[in-house]
Design a protein around this motif. Structure first.
Motif, PDB file in Angstrom:
ATOM      1  N   ALA A   1       0.819  -1.212   0.000  1.00 41.38           N
ATOM      2  CA  ALA A   1       0.000   0.000   0.000  1.00 41.38           C
ATOM      3  C   ALA A   1       0.852   1.261   0.000  1.00 41.38           C
ATOM      4  N   GLY A   2       2.009   1.213   0.642  1.00 42.99           N
ATOM      5  CA  GLY A   2       2.856   2.395   0.727  1.00 42.99           C
ATOM      6  C   GLY A   2       3.434   2.839  -0.599  1.00 42.99           C
ATOM      7  N   ASP A   3       3.344   1.992  -1.615  1.00 45.09           N
ATOM      8  CA  ASP A   3       3.929   2.320  -2.920  1.00 45.09           C
ATOM      9  C   ASP A   3       2.904   2.865  -3.907  1.00 45.09           C
ATOM     10  N   HIS A   4       1.660   3.042  -3.490  1.00 40.98           N
ATOM     11  CA  HIS A   4       0.621   3.466  -4.423  1.00 40.98           C
ATOM     12  C   HIS A   4       0.935   4.809  -5.078  1.00 40.98           C
ATOM     13  N   GLY A   5       1.606   5.689  -4.327  1.00 42.88           N
ATOM     14  CA  GLY A   5       1.925   6.998  -4.894  1.00 42.88           C
ATOM     15  C   GLY A   5       2.821   6.919  -6.111  1.00 42.88           C
ATOM     16  N   LEU A   6       3.643   5.875  -6.178  1.00 41.95           N
ATOM     17  CA  LEU A   6       4.516   5.708  -7.344  1.00 41.95           C
ATOM     18  C   LEU A   6       3.713   5.568  -8.627  1.00 41.95           C
ATOM     19  N   PHE A   7       2.597   4.851  -8.553  1.00 46.05           N
ATOM     20  CA  PHE A   7       1.834   4.573  -9.766  1.00 46.05           C
ATOM     21  C   PHE A   7       1.213   5.846 -10.328  1.00 46.05           C
ATOM     22  N   GLN A   8       0.798   6.749  -9.410  1.00 49.54           N
ATOM     23  CA  GLN A   8       0.257   8.027  -9.868  1.00 49.54           C
ATOM     24  C   GLN A   8       1.332   8.830 -10.577  1.00 49.54           C
ATOM     25  N   GLU A   9       2.557   8.814 -10.031  1.00 49.36           N
ATOM     26  CA  GLU A   9       3.659   9.528 -10.678  1.00 49.36           C
ATOM     27  C   GLU A   9       3.950   8.940 -12.054  1.00 49.36           C
ATOM     28  N   TRP A  10       3.977   7.616 -12.145  1.00 50.94           N
ATOM     29  CA  TRP A  10       4.246   6.978 -13.429  1.00 50.94           C
ATOM     30  C   TRP A  10       3.158   7.316 -14.446  1.00 50.94           C
ATOM     31  N   ALA A  11       1.913   7.203 -14.034  1.00 51.87           N
ATOM     32  CA  ALA A  11       0.803   7.471 -14.946  1.00 51.87           C
ATOM     33  C   ALA A  11       0.822   8.921 -15.404  1.00 51.87           C
ATOM     34  N   SER A  12       1.138   9.825 -14.482  1.00 55.64           N
ATOM     35  CA  SER A  12       1.189  11.242 -14.837  1.00 55.64           C
ATOM     36  C   SER A  12       2.236  11.500 -15.911  1.00 55.64           C
ATOM     37  N   THR A  13       3.378  10.812 -15.804  1.00 56.83           N
ATOM     38  CA  THR A  13       4.437  10.974 -16.797  1.00 56.83           C
ATOM     39  C   THR A  13       4.070  10.318 -18.117  1.00 56.83           C
ATOM     40  N   LEU A  14       3.531   9.102 -18.055  1.00 60.39           N
ATOM     41  CA  LEU A  14       3.251   8.345 -19.276  1.00 60.39           C
ATOM     42  C   LEU A  14       2.084   8.915 -20.071  1.00 60.39           C
ATOM     43  N   PHE A  15       1.070   9.456 -19.374  1.00 56.05           N
ATOM     44  CA  PHE A  15      -0.140   9.907 -20.068  1.00 56.05           C
ATOM     45  C   PHE A  15      -0.380  11.408 -19.968  1.00 56.05           C
TER      46      PHE A  15
ATOM     47  N   GLY B   1      -4.418   0.262 -16.599  1.00 58.68           N
ATOM     48  CA  GLY B   1      -5.658  -0.240 -16.018  1.00 58.68           C
ATOM     49  C   GLY B   1      -6.343   0.750 -15.115  1.00 58.68           C
ATOM     50  N   HIS B   2      -5.558   1.459 -14.304  1.00 58.73           N
ATOM     51  CA  HIS B   2      -6.223   2.393 -13.385  1.00 58.73           C
ATOM     52  C   HIS B   2      -6.576   3.704 -14.054  1.00 58.73           C
ATOM     53  N   ILE B   3      -5.783   4.144 -15.045  1.00 52.50           N
ATOM     54  CA  ILE B   3      -6.023   5.457 -15.638  1.00 52.50           C
ATOM     55  C   ILE B   3      -7.340   5.475 -16.415  1.00 52.50           C
ATOM     56  N   THR B   4      -7.755   4.319 -16.961  1.00 49.50           N
ATOM     57  CA  THR B   4      -9.017   4.262 -17.695  1.00 49.50           C
ATOM     58  C   THR B   4     -10.203   4.491 -16.766  1.00 49.50           C
TER      59      THR B   4
END
Length: 402
Positions: free
Chosen positions: A149-163, A240-243
């Motif tokens: 759970a502590g790593d969830h913020g990473l995915f938002q950063e990645w998605a923000s960069t990729l999309f 998957g989450h960004i959709t």
């Protein structure tokens, strides 16, 4: 309920239907000289292209820029694969990501929604994206994959960069794509390393999660290699989450822009699944899918050479008057609704059932908790670059309680 009247100031999303209509008016198949690509925009033509992977390949690597950091990701990313490799990976992943698994997530999705909305229980104004639309799907997917759970913020950063598409214009050409690949390569490298470490940890310490099940799934004695699992896990974490995030934001914006929609859904909540489908038709998060011709073809009366980029335009096809009655009306009771937002054929979106389930639960809970859900000022809404992703970044809303 059908609505063609919009309330409030025009937004960037309002310009998309006009652009898509102009594409259809130019013909079902056209050549874009500026971007050096062909475009298919009618529902029948887009469906035919997506249903024929032998002629219209999802593997664009022979005609698009390459970047070394994307090679690991590509090994397990079956969105960009053709048969027979696509069938092998999709079959293996299907063993771990079954309809039963998705259906079993319903209580957890409800619990996550409730907890997130409890967090704004004392507020009459909050950002829907920050509060619900972003964290809900990423929490669900991360838990599904066994990610801490502590790593969830990473995915938002990645998605923000990729999309994010912040440095890109309204349309993408090959030069734009090459610059984008170089810009996001460090993020892809970081994401690949993280996911590979997670997979190796699960191989050493398996648990009751999707990643662990992927490690044991097999077809004809074949199992996925760690590097192949990286592509799928990364795809699910980010795409998957960004959709779902885009779908929830688009739904609330669209409901607000069409007065009376939420009131009608409150009176008849059984219409909510149809309303979700209409939002998907109305504003597909990814409005175009690229394909590569594997041989010379004649399409719409045009001769198109082999190894040519062809864009199947879902947004335009979703408003094709030959397929949809009154296509420019937003109708939450529309049925049937054969939109192409989740694709068609062998590449139909793998996460579609989960996205639909999350959207239905979240929207139902919003309506149940708040008699009024409104966007106070569309000037305060910020949007994604529609050339990359159709959706909102921030969506301030006001609510009232019973």
């Amino acid at each position: 309920m059908t609505s063609t009247r919009l309330s409030g100031r025009r937004s960037p999303l309002d310009a998309l239907p006009e652009r898509w209509r102009s594409l259809r008016e130019a013909g079902p198949v056209t050549y874009d000289e500026a971007q050096d690509q062909w475009r298919v925009v009618d529902h029948q033509g887009v469906s035919a292209v997506l249903a024929d992977p032998g002629t219209y390949s999802s593997d664009l690597t022979p005609i698009t820029p390459t970047q070394q950091d994307f090679e690991t990701f590509r090994q397990g990313n079956f969105v960009g694969m053709d048969p027979p490799e696509h069938r092998k990976l999709r079959t293996l992943v299907s063993q771990a990501f079954t309809p039963r698994v998705v259906h079993g997530l319903e209580p957890r999705i409800e619990a996550v929604c409730a907890r997130l909305l409890d967090g704004v229980a004392d507020r009459d104004r909050f950002d829907l994206v920050d509060t619900l639309a972003y964290p809900l799907p990423i929490i669900v997917i991360a838990e599904l994959l066994g990610v801490p759970a502590g790593d969830h913020g990473l995915f938002q950063e990645w998605a923000s960069t990729l999309f994010g598409g912040d440095q890109l214009g309204d349309s993408l050409d090959m030069a734009d794509l090459e610059r984008a690949l170089e810009a996001i390569a460090p993020t892809v490298r970081e994401m690949n390393g993280y996911v590979l470490d997670h997979i190796r940890n699960r191989r050493a310490h398996p648990g009751d999660d999707l990643t662990s099940r992927l490690l044991t799934a097999e077809v004809d004695g074949t199992r996925l290699a760690d590097e192949e699992i990286v592509g799928f896990v990364a795809l699910l974490l980010v795409a998957g989450h960004i959709t779902t995030t885009a779908l929830l934001g688009n739904a609330v914006v669209t409901f607000d822009r069409h007065p009376g929609t939420l009131a009608a859904l409150r009176e008849n909540p059984g219409r909510l699944p149809d309303a979700v489908e209409e939002v998907l038709r109305w504003l597909p998060p990814f409005p175009e899918l690229g394909r590569r011709t594997t041989r010379p073809v004649v399409l719409g009366g045009h001769e198109i050479p082999a190894d040519t980029l062809l864009m199947a335009h879902l947004g335009a096809a979703n408003r094709d008057p030959s397929c949809f009655t009154d296509p420019d009306a937003f109708d939450v009771a529309r049925s049937p609704n054969p939109h192409l937002t989740f694709g068609h054929g062998i590449h139909f979106c793998f996460g579609a059932p989960l996205a639909r389930l999350e959207a239905r639960i979240a929207l139902h809970m919003l309506m149940e908790r708040f008699p009024v859900v409104a966007v106070p000022s569309h000037d305060e809404v910020t949007y994604q670059n529609p050339a990359v992703l159709v959706g909102v970044r921030h969506l301030p809303i006001v609510v009232t309680r019973p």
